[in-house]
Motif scaffolding. Structure first.
Motif, PDB file in Angstrom:
ATOM      1  N   ARG A  56      39.366  51.374  44.662  1.00 57.81           N
ATOM      2  CA  ARG A  56      39.512  51.224  43.207  1.00 57.81           C
ATOM      3  C   ARG A  56      40.125  49.870  42.858  1.00 57.81           C
ATOM      4  O   ARG A  56      39.666  49.191  41.924  1.00 57.81           O
ATOM      5  N   LYS A  59      37.503  47.174  43.292  1.00 60.25           N
ATOM      6  CA  LYS A  59      36.487  47.232  42.237  1.00 60.25           C
ATOM      7  C   LYS A  59      37.031  46.653  40.928  1.00 60.25           C
ATOM      8  O   LYS A  59      36.337  45.915  40.219  1.00 60.25           O
ATOM      9  N   GLU A  60      38.273  46.982  40.620  1.00 57.13           N
ATOM     10  CA  GLU A  60      38.873  46.451  39.391  1.00 57.13           C
ATOM     11  C   GLU A  60      39.025  44.935  39.470  1.00 57.13           C
ATOM     12  O   GLU A  60      38.804  44.222  38.481  1.00 57.13           O
ATOM     13  N   GLN A  61      39.380  44.424  40.656  1.00 54.82           N
ATOM     14  CA  GLN A  61      39.515  42.980  40.804  1.00 54.82           C
ATOM     15  C   GLN A  61      38.160  42.281  40.680  1.00 54.82           C
ATOM     16  O   GLN A  61      38.075  41.150  40.206  1.00 54.82           O
ATOM     17  N   LEU A  62      37.092  42.953  41.088  1.00 54.98           N
ATOM     18  CA  LEU A  62      35.755  42.376  40.973  1.00 54.98           C
ATOM     19  C   LEU A  62      35.388  42.051  39.526  1.00 54.98           C
ATOM     20  O   LEU A  62      34.597  41.140  39.264  1.00 54.98           O
ATOM     21  N   ASP A  63      35.957  42.788  38.583  1.00 50.21           N
ATOM     22  CA  ASP A  63      35.673  42.528  37.177  1.00 50.21           C
ATOM     23  C   ASP A  63      36.399  41.286  36.669  1.00 50.21           C
ATOM     24  O   ASP A  63      36.120  40.816  35.563  1.00 50.21           O
ATOM     25  N   GLY A  64      37.332  40.770  37.455  1.00 49.82           N
ATOM     26  CA  GLY A  64      38.021  39.540  37.098  1.00 49.82           C
ATOM     27  C   GLY A  64      37.608  38.418  38.024  1.00 49.82           C
ATOM     28  O   GLY A  64      36.434  38.062  38.110  1.00 49.82           O
ATOM     29  N   VAL A  66      37.144  36.939  41.863  1.00 49.54           N
ATOM     30  CA  VAL A  66      37.000  37.300  43.270  1.00 49.54           C
ATOM     31  C   VAL A  66      37.757  36.317  44.152  1.00 49.54           C
ATOM     32  O   VAL A  66      38.386  36.691  45.141  1.00 49.54           O
TER      33      VAL A  66
END
Length: 421
Positions: A56, A59-64, A66
């Motif tokens: 999780r 995945k959350e970091q992927l939205d910001g 990388v």
């Protein structure tokens, strides 16, 4: 390309088994077989396969972001630095996150020691691994790792490790006075140039056979390094991040090294992340002297932060100690019934047991046989010294439950009854 052509194109040999998925402490192959992974992949899945909190966070970091150059601040890196300082020995107040593996972390810590002391040579122990770069290969405590390469990094020497079961000096712990530390002074006096910058040691040997130093060894080594103006570096690539039931093995042994290197388990479920922790003395190496493209990766740091938050909890660490004690107790009992098991040693879930033939000599052939056969019993085990050693290692993910610890031991009983009887 068909599958065989793909296999032929992989540079190194791989198993005929093809793995499909993992969940917690279990790995599953494409035929649906389940294996309890006592090697935590490559001893790096501290929270097991696909831990939901780690997944999780990534995945959350992927939205910001990388990845980001380490020249700028970011919440993931700032958070990882803060957590590492909070959970490490009190003297370690600096964190170098721009490394991307255990090998590069160890190499960086050595550079820091050389820069801080103005000296160059490095002491490692017999059987030590320390890493795969050319510098670290040169400092390995195994001749087979150095033998293929004509140009090795100069200025290093290996000294006997605190292997009480097979003491290099033929001593007994009750009367030896920790000779293995005292003799390091002789190596410095006669085998070095007198310019030793650092001793780098795995608090419990990883690939070298799960050797646990006796009481007092670390304190005496710390005192020797202080007397000789030598930096003491703990390679905690395998022992760190809760593996011993403490955040770092330094805390188990109650000693403050000048630096700790960490990687593997820091990523929780396999994120590639590493760091060097140092005291003020080793601070000051210019950033352009040790800096790697994929160090300080934000996705990996997000995984590390979640991992640290989980592992640092007292109940979590207590469970590591509890499950480890259960396995050690069962192995000691098995040792009484199976003469091939000659020594059991470990701390927390950093466990190994040694195998020998009828005259007490190390039995690498039997060790490799048992590791191979174990998969038929649903266990994944790894051996020491890349198959050249006689120790089987048990280092499952730290999320192991008591019931799963019992499952490991029951499967080992089945393995031993068939293969050692």
């Amino acid at each position: 390309m068909n599958n065989q052509e793909v296999l032929d194109s992989i540079y190194y040999p791989v198993s005929a088994r093809k793995m499909d998925r993992g969940e917690g402490v279990y790995l599953y192959d494409t035929d649906g077989n389940q294996y309890l992974d006592c090697a935590s992949a490559t001893f790096n899945l501290s929270l097991g396969y696909s831990h939901p909190d780690v997944v999780r966070a990534m995945k959350e970091q992927l939205d910001g972001l990388v990845h980001l150059t380490s020249s700028y601040q970011s919440d993931p890196i700032n958070g990882m630095v803060r957590r590492l300082v909070e959970t490490s020995p009190a003297n370690l107040v600096k964190v170098h996150p721009k490394v991307s593996s255990g090998s590069s972390a160890n190499e960086g810590a050595i550079k820091m020691a050389q820069q801080a002391t103005g000296k160059s040579e490095v002491i490692t122990l017999f059987r030590s691994h320390v890493g795969q770069t050319m510098m670290m290969t040169s400092m390995s405590g195994n001749a087979f790792r150095r033998e293929p390469f004509p140009s090795l990094f100069p200025g290093n020497l290996q000294v006997p490790d605190p292997y009480c079961f097979r003491c290099f000096y033929g001593q007994q712990r009750e009367t030896c006075g920790l000779m293995c530390v005292d003799r390091i002074e002789d190596f410095i006096e006669y085998a070095s140039s007198g310019r030793v910058a650092a001793v780098i040691i795995e608090p419990i040997s990883g690939n070298g056979g799960n050797i646990v130093p006796p009481d007092g060894y670390m304190q005496k080594l710390r005192a020797l390094c202080d007397e000789q103006d030598i930096a003491l570096i703990f390679d905690e690539i395998q022992t760190g991040i809760g593996r011993t039931g403490h955040m770092f093995a330094a805390q188990h042994f109650d000693v403050e090294p000048d630096a700790i290197t960490t990687a593997k388990g820091l990523g929780g479920s396999g994120a590639q992340v590493a760091a060097i922790l140092t005291n003020e003395r080793l601070a000051g190496l210019p950033s352009d002297q040790h800096s790697f493209t994929y160090g300080s990766n934000l996705l990996a740091a997000a995984a590390a932060n979640t991992t640290l938050d989980i592992v640092r909890q007292p109940d979590f660490l207590a469970n590591v100690r509890k499950t480890g004690d259960y396995i050690l107790g069962r192995l000691e009992e098995m040792k009484m019934r199976y003469p091939a098991i000659v020594d059991v040693r470990g701390v927390g879930l950093m466990i190994g047991f040694e195998l020998a033939d009828s005259d007490g000599s190390p039995d690498a052939k039997l060790t490799n046989h048992l590791a191979s056969a174990a998969m038929e019993y649903g266990l994944i085990l790894r051996t020491s010294r890349y198959g050249r050693g006689n120790v089987l290692k048990i280092r499952p993910p730290l999320i192991l439950t008591v019931d799963q610890a019992q499952e490991i031991c029951d499967k080992l009983e089945d393995l031993f009854m068939k293969e050692l009887s």
